[in-house]
Design a protein around this motif. Structure first.
Motif, PDB file in Angstrom:
ATOM      1  N   SER A  32       0.846  -1.187   0.000  1.00 61.41           N
ATOM      2  CA  SER A  32       0.000   0.000   0.000  1.00 61.41           C
ATOM      3  C   SER A  32       0.879   1.233   0.000  1.00 61.41           C
ATOM      4  O   SER A  32       2.016   1.206   0.456  1.00 61.41           O
ATOM      5  CB  SER A  32      -0.920   0.024   1.230  1.00 61.41           C
ATOM      6  OG  SER A  32      -0.168   0.058   2.413  1.00 61.41           O
ATOM      7  N   ALA A  33       0.352   2.297  -0.537  1.00 61.99           N
ATOM      8  CA  ALA A  33       1.101   3.543  -0.583  1.00 61.99           C
ATOM      9  C   ALA A  33       1.014   4.259   0.756  1.00 61.99           C
ATOM     10  O   ALA A  33      -0.011   4.207   1.431  1.00 61.99           O
ATOM     11  CB  ALA A  33       0.562   4.438  -1.691  1.00 61.99           C
ATOM     12  N   ALA A  34       2.108   4.906   1.143  1.00 67.80           N
ATOM     13  CA  ALA A  34       2.080   5.688   2.369  1.00 67.80           C
ATOM     14  C   ALA A  34       1.100   6.850   2.204  1.00 67.80           C
ATOM     15  O   ALA A  34       1.022   7.463   1.146  1.00 67.80           O
ATOM     16  CB  ALA A  34       3.474   6.214   2.686  1.00 67.80           C
ATOM     17  N   VAL A  35       0.347   7.117   3.230  1.00 69.08           N
ATOM     18  CA  VAL A  35      -0.629   8.200   3.180  1.00 69.08           C
ATOM     19  C   VAL A  35       0.097   9.527   3.362  1.00 69.08           C
ATOM     20  O   VAL A  35       0.807   9.738   4.344  1.00 69.08           O
ATOM     21  CB  VAL A  35      -1.704   8.027   4.273  1.00 69.08           C
ATOM     22  CG1 VAL A  35      -2.642   9.220   4.276  1.00 69.08           C
ATOM     23  CG2 VAL A  35      -2.476   6.732   4.068  1.00 69.08           C
ATOM     24  N   ALA A  36      -0.049  10.407   2.382  1.00 67.98           N
ATOM     25  CA  ALA A  36       0.563  11.731   2.477  1.00 67.98           C
ATOM     26  C   ALA A  36      -0.291  12.622   3.356  1.00 67.98           C
ATOM     27  O   ALA A  36      -1.518  12.627   3.253  1.00 67.98           O
ATOM     28  CB  ALA A  36       0.708  12.344   1.095  1.00 67.98           C
ATOM     29  N   ARG A  37       0.348  13.374   4.223  1.00 68.73           N
ATOM     30  CA  ARG A  37      -0.359  14.274   5.127  1.00 68.73           C
ATOM     31  C   ARG A  37       0.280  15.657   5.075  1.00 68.73           C
ATOM     32  O   ARG A  37       1.417  15.806   4.627  1.00 68.73           O
ATOM     33  CB  ARG A  37      -0.313  13.729   6.564  1.00 68.73           C
ATOM     34  CG  ARG A  37      -1.098  12.427   6.744  1.00 68.73           C
ATOM     35  CD  ARG A  37      -1.120  12.008   8.198  1.00 68.73           C
ATOM     36  NE  ARG A  37      -1.994  10.855   8.415  1.00 68.73           N
ATOM     37  CZ  ARG A  37      -1.634   9.597   8.270  1.00 68.73           C
ATOM     38  NH1 ARG A  37      -0.378   9.318   7.902  1.00 68.73           N
ATOM     39  NH2 ARG A  37      -2.485   8.618   8.476  1.00 68.73           N
ATOM     40  N   PRO A  38      -0.431  16.669   5.519  1.00 63.23           N
ATOM     41  CA  PRO A  38       0.151  18.020   5.522  1.00 63.23           C
ATOM     42  C   PRO A  38       1.453  18.078   6.302  1.00 63.23           C
ATOM     43  O   PRO A  38       1.618  17.392   7.318  1.00 63.23           O
ATOM     44  CB  PRO A  38      -0.943  18.862   6.188  1.00 63.23           C
ATOM     45  CG  PRO A  38      -2.211  18.117   5.943  1.00 63.23           C
ATOM     46  CD  PRO A  38      -1.830  16.669   5.995  1.00 63.23           C
ATOM     47  N   THR A  39       2.393  18.882   5.819  1.00 67.53           N
ATOM     48  CA  THR A  39       3.670  19.049   6.497  1.00 67.53           C
ATOM     49  C   THR A  39       3.470  19.865   7.763  1.00 67.53           C
ATOM     50  O   THR A  39       2.948  20.983   7.708  1.00 67.53           O
ATOM     51  CB  THR A  39       4.671  19.755   5.574  1.00 67.53           C
ATOM     52  OG1 THR A  39       4.803  19.005   4.363  1.00 67.53           O
ATOM     53  CG2 THR A  39       6.024  19.889   6.246  1.00 67.53           C
ATOM     54  N   PRO A  40       3.871  19.336   8.921  1.00 69.17           N
ATOM     55  CA  PRO A  40       3.683  20.095  10.169  1.00 69.17           C
ATOM     56  C   PRO A  40       4.593  21.310  10.231  1.00 69.17           C
ATOM     57  O   PRO A  40       5.641  21.361   9.601  1.00 69.17           O
ATOM     58  CB  PRO A  40       4.046  19.074  11.257  1.00 69.17           C
ATOM     59  CG  PRO A  40       4.958  18.098  10.588  1.00 69.17           C
ATOM     60  CD  PRO A  40       4.483  18.008   9.169  1.00 69.17           C
ATOM     61  N   GLY A  41       4.167  22.301  10.996  1.00 70.07           N
ATOM     62  CA  GLY A  41       4.989  23.474  11.241  1.00 70.07           C
ATOM     63  C   GLY A  41       4.860  24.574  10.217  1.00 70.07           C
ATOM     64  O   GLY A  41       5.512  25.614  10.356  1.00 70.07           O
ATOM     65  N   LEU A  42       4.031  24.369   9.198  1.00 70.10           N
ATOM     66  CA  LEU A  42       3.833  25.396   8.174  1.00 70.10           C
ATOM     67  C   LEU A  42       2.508  26.107   8.396  1.00 70.10           C
ATOM     68  O   LEU A  42       1.583  25.563   9.008  1.00 70.10           O
ATOM     69  CB  LEU A  42       3.835  24.770   6.775  1.00 70.10           C
ATOM     70  CG  LEU A  42       5.131  24.108   6.316  1.00 70.10           C
ATOM     71  CD1 LEU A  42       4.927  23.490   4.939  1.00 70.10           C
ATOM     72  CD2 LEU A  42       6.280  25.106   6.285  1.00 70.10           C
ATOM     73  N   ALA A  43       2.407  27.320   7.864  1.00 68.71           N
ATOM     74  CA  ALA A  43       1.121  28.008   7.881  1.00 68.71           C
ATOM     75  C   ALA A  43       0.090  27.160   7.151  1.00 68.71           C
ATOM     76  O   ALA A  43       0.423  26.424   6.216  1.00 68.71           O
ATOM     77  CB  ALA A  43       1.258  29.370   7.216  1.00 68.71           C
ATOM     78  N   SER A  44      -1.150  27.245   7.555  1.00 70.85           N
ATOM     79  CA  SER A  44      -2.175  26.362   7.004  1.00 70.85           C
ATOM     80  C   SER A  44      -2.503  26.679   5.561  1.00 70.85           C
ATOM     81  O   SER A  44      -2.913  25.787   4.801  1.00 70.85           O
ATOM     82  CB  SER A  44      -3.447  26.452   7.847  1.00 70.85           C
ATOM     83  OG  SER A  44      -3.984  27.765   7.815  1.00 70.85           O
ATOM     84  N   GLY A  45      -2.326  27.922   5.136  1.00 76.69           N
ATOM     85  CA  GLY A  45      -2.742  28.311   3.803  1.00 76.69           C
ATOM     86  C   GLY A  45      -4.243  28.548   3.745  1.00 76.69           C
ATOM     87  O   GLY A  45      -4.962  28.371   4.734  1.00 76.69           O
ATOM     88  N   ASP A  46      -4.712  28.949   2.593  1.00 75.03           N
ATOM     89  CA  ASP A  46      -6.127  29.240   2.407  1.00 75.03           C
ATOM     90  C   ASP A  46      -6.872  27.943   2.108  1.00 75.03           C
ATOM     91  O   ASP A  46      -6.755  27.384   1.016  1.00 75.03           O
ATOM     92  CB  ASP A  46      -6.297  30.223   1.252  1.00 75.03           C
ATOM     93  CG  ASP A  46      -7.756  30.586   1.001  1.00 75.03           C
ATOM     94  OD1 ASP A  46      -8.646  30.057   1.697  1.00 75.03           O
ATOM     95  OD2 ASP A  46      -8.005  31.396   0.090  1.00 75.03           O
ATOM     96  N   THR A  47      -7.629  27.464   3.053  1.00 79.23           N
ATOM     97  CA  THR A  47      -8.321  26.186   2.897  1.00 79.23           C
ATOM     98  C   THR A  47      -9.810  26.350   2.595  1.00 79.23           C
ATOM     99  O   THR A  47     -10.599  25.433   2.822  1.00 79.23           O
ATOM    100  CB  THR A  47      -8.134  25.321   4.155  1.00 79.23           C
ATOM    101  OG1 THR A  47      -8.618  26.037   5.302  1.00 79.23           O
ATOM    102  CG2 THR A  47      -6.669  24.965   4.355  1.00 79.23           C
ATOM    103  N   THR A  48     -10.184  27.511   2.069  1.00 73.74           N
ATOM    104  CA  THR A  48     -11.585  27.724   1.734  1.00 73.74           C
ATOM    105  C   THR A  48     -11.981  26.876   0.519  1.00 73.74           C
ATOM    106  O   THR A  48     -11.138  26.286  -0.161  1.00 73.74           O
ATOM    107  CB  THR A  48     -11.861  29.203   1.421  1.00 73.74           C
ATOM    108  OG1 THR A  48     -11.029  29.619   0.331  1.00 73.74           O
ATOM    109  CG2 THR A  48     -11.564  30.062   2.641  1.00 73.74           C
ATOM    110  N   HIS A  49     -13.289  26.837   0.272  1.00 74.14           N
ATOM    111  CA  HIS A  49     -13.857  26.103  -0.862  1.00 74.14           C
ATOM    112  C   HIS A  49     -13.428  24.632  -0.863  1.00 74.14           C
ATOM    113  O   HIS A  49     -13.227  24.030  -1.918  1.00 74.14           O
ATOM    114  CB  HIS A  49     -13.483  26.759  -2.191  1.00 74.14           C
ATOM    115  CG  HIS A  49     -13.975  28.167  -2.323  1.00 74.14           C
ATOM    116  ND1 HIS A  49     -15.315  28.499  -2.445  1.00 74.14           N
ATOM    117  CD2 HIS A  49     -13.304  29.349  -2.322  1.00 74.14           C
ATOM    118  CE1 HIS A  49     -15.440  29.798  -2.523  1.00 74.14           C
ATOM    119  NE2 HIS A  49     -14.248  30.352  -2.443  1.00 74.14           N
ATOM    120  N   GLY A  50     -13.300  24.084   0.340  1.00 72.62           N
ATOM    121  CA  GLY A  50     -13.046  22.652   0.458  1.00 72.62           C
ATOM    122  C   GLY A  50     -11.658  22.208   0.084  1.00 72.62           C
ATOM    123  O   GLY A  50     -11.473  21.041  -0.294  1.00 72.62           O
ATOM    124  N   ALA A  51     -10.653  23.089   0.181  1.00 76.61           N
ATOM    125  CA  ALA A  51      -9.288  22.696  -0.174  1.00 76.61           C
ATOM    126  C   ALA A  51      -8.896  21.439   0.595  1.00 76.61           C
ATOM    127  O   ALA A  51      -8.910  21.426   1.823  1.00 76.61           O
ATOM    128  CB  ALA A  51      -8.317  23.832   0.130  1.00 76.61           C
TER     129      ALA A  51
END
Length: 361
Positions: A32-51
Motif C-alpha cells: 500500500s502507498a504511504a498516506v501523504a499528510r500536511p507538512t507540520p509546522g507550516l502556515a495552514s494556507g487558504d483552505t476555503t472552498h473545500g481545499a
C-alpha cells in the motif's frame, strides 16, 4: 535550499506563471502507498472552498507501483482501485499527471482518489526527474520523456487483469495537461483526454502569459542558460529557476502568492519537491509545441477545464479552439488556476465523471 542566482530571478516571474517499457514489467514496492499528510509546522494556507489536497477515501485501496518507461527509467505511481470493483470484469482506467514541478501527492492523488470513488481504476504518477521516479539530474525538464511516462502508465494499466485495455483515459493537471496532449498525439491507446488548469509549457516559456515575453528577452534567457551549461560542465554549482517563490515580499505578484499558498504552506507542501527546474534544462520547453497537430487526436474526445479567473485560461481556450470535435470546454465560475488543484467545492468532478463514463463506455 536550491540557489536562485540574481540572473534567474527575472525568469522566476515567467516560471511562476507556469506554474514504458514495452515489456510492461511491474514491481510493487509495497502493498500500500504511504498516506501523504500536511507538512507540520507550516502556515495552514487558504483552505476555503473545500481545499483538501491530502484527501483519502475508505472506499478506495491504494498501492504503490513501479514500472519502466521506454527508456528503462523506473516510474513510480499510486494505483487506486475502488473497493467494490468487480475484479473479474474489465474496467475503465484513468492516468493522472501532476502539475509541472510538483509530485503525485500534489493534486494528482486527489483527482485519482475522487475518480476512483466514481468507479474508475486510476493511476497517479511522478513524472521522470521528479518525486520518486528515476531521472538525473533531479528537476530536469524533458517534455518528450514526460509524455513517454504517460504512455508507460498506459503500458502498465493494460497489464492489469481488471482493466479494459481499450478503455484507458488520462487527466493532465497544469503542465501535465500539455504533456498528456503530446502523448495522446502519438499514442492512440489513450482514448479520452481531460486537462485541468492547463499550461502549454512551450508557449508559456517562449511567449509568457498574454504574449508578454519579447524575442529579445527570450534570447537573453537562452544565453543565460547556455552560459550556465559552461559553468556546470566545468564542475560549477547547478542553478535552478522559475517554480514557486521560496518567500513573499511586497513586490510579489498575485500569481506568486497564488502558487505560494499551495506549495509553501501545509495546504499542499511536499518535502520532496522544490518546484524549481534546472536552469539549463528549462530551455527545452522552447522547442515544445504540444498544440501542433492537436486536431489529429480526434475522434478521441477531449475536455479542457479551466477557471473563470485563471491566469492560465488562455491555454485552455487556445487548445479548445484548435482541437477537432468531439471537444468540450468547461469554465469553472469564480475559480482561479491553483483553485482547481485541490478545492473540491470548485473542481467539477461530476463533469469529469460524465465525460469519462461517456468516452470510455
Amino acid at each position: 535550499m536550491m540557489k536562485l542566482p540574481l540572473a534567474t530571478h527575472r525568469r522566476c516571474l515567467l516560471g511562476a506563471l507556469l506554474l514504458g517499457s514495452f515489456s510492461a514489467l511491474v514491481a510493487c514496492a509495497s502493498p500500500s502507498a504511504a498516506v501523504a499528510r500536511p507538512t507540520p509546522g507550516l502556515a495552514s494556507g487558504d483552505t476555503t472552498h473545500g481545499a483538501d489536497n491530502f484527501y483519502t477515501s475508505d472506499r478506495v485501496t491504494v498501492q504503490r507501483v513501479v514500472f519502466k518507461n521506454q527508456y528503462e527509467m523506473s516510474v513510480v505511481g499510486n494505483l487506486f482501485v475502488p473497493k467494490d470493483l468487480d475484479r473479474s470484469a474489465k474496467n475503465p482506467a484513468i492516468v493522472v499527471g501532476h502539475p509541472m514541478g510538483a509530485v503525485k501527492e500534489q493534486s494528482a492523488n486527489l483527482y485519482a482518489t475522487k475518480m476512483a470513488e466514481q468507479g474508475f481504476v486510476t493511476l497517479s504518477l511522478d513524472l521522470s526527474f521528479w518525486g520518486e521516479s528515476d531521472g538525473q539530474p533531479r528537476n530536469a525538464v524533458a517534455p518528450d520523456i514526460y509524455a513517454e511516462d504517460f504512455s508507460a502508465a498506459v503500458d502498465f494499466l493494460r497489464t492489469q487483469p481488471f482493466v479494459d485495455r481499450e478503455r484507458i483515459g488520462a487527466i493532465g493537471i497544469c503542465g501535465s495537461g500539455s504533456f498528456v496532449i503530446s502523448a495522446a498525439k502519438i499514442d492512440p491507446r489513450i482514448k479520452a483526454i481531460a486537462t485541468v488548469s492547463m499550461y502549454d509549457m512551450g508557449a508559456a516559456n517562449r511567449n509568457g502569459l498574454r504574449q508578454s515575453v519579447t524575442l529579445e528577452q527570450r534570447k537573453k534567457f537562452l544565453e543565460e542558460a547556455a552560459q550556465q551549461r559552461d559553468v556546470e560542465f566545468a564542475g560549477g554549482e547547478t542553478q535552478y529557476t522559475s517554480g514557486t517563490p521560496e518567500e513573499l515580499s511586497d513586490k510579489s505578484t498575485a500569481i506568486d502568492r497564488e502558487f505560494y499558498d499551495f506549495y509553501r504552506t501545509a495546504r499542499g507542501h511536499r518535502p520532496n519537491t522544490t518546484t524549481h527546474p534546472t536552469l539549463t534544462s528549462n530551455v527545452k520547453f522552447m522547442n515544445f509545441y504540444p498544440f501542433v497537430d492537436i486536431e489529429t487526436i480526434a475522434p478521441r474526445p477531449m475536455m479542457f477545464v479551466t477557471g473563470e479567473h485563471a491566469h492560465s485560461r488562455e491555454f485552455s481556450d487556445e487548445a479548445y479552439r484548435l482541437a477537432a470535435e468531439p471537444k468540450e470546454l468547461v469554465v469553472v465560475p469564480s475559480a482561479g488556476h491553483v483553485d482547481l488543484y485541490d478545492r473540491v467545492d470548485l473542481i467539477p468532478f461530476d463533469r469529469l465523471t460524465t465525460f469519462f463514463r461517456g468516452s470510455l463506455d
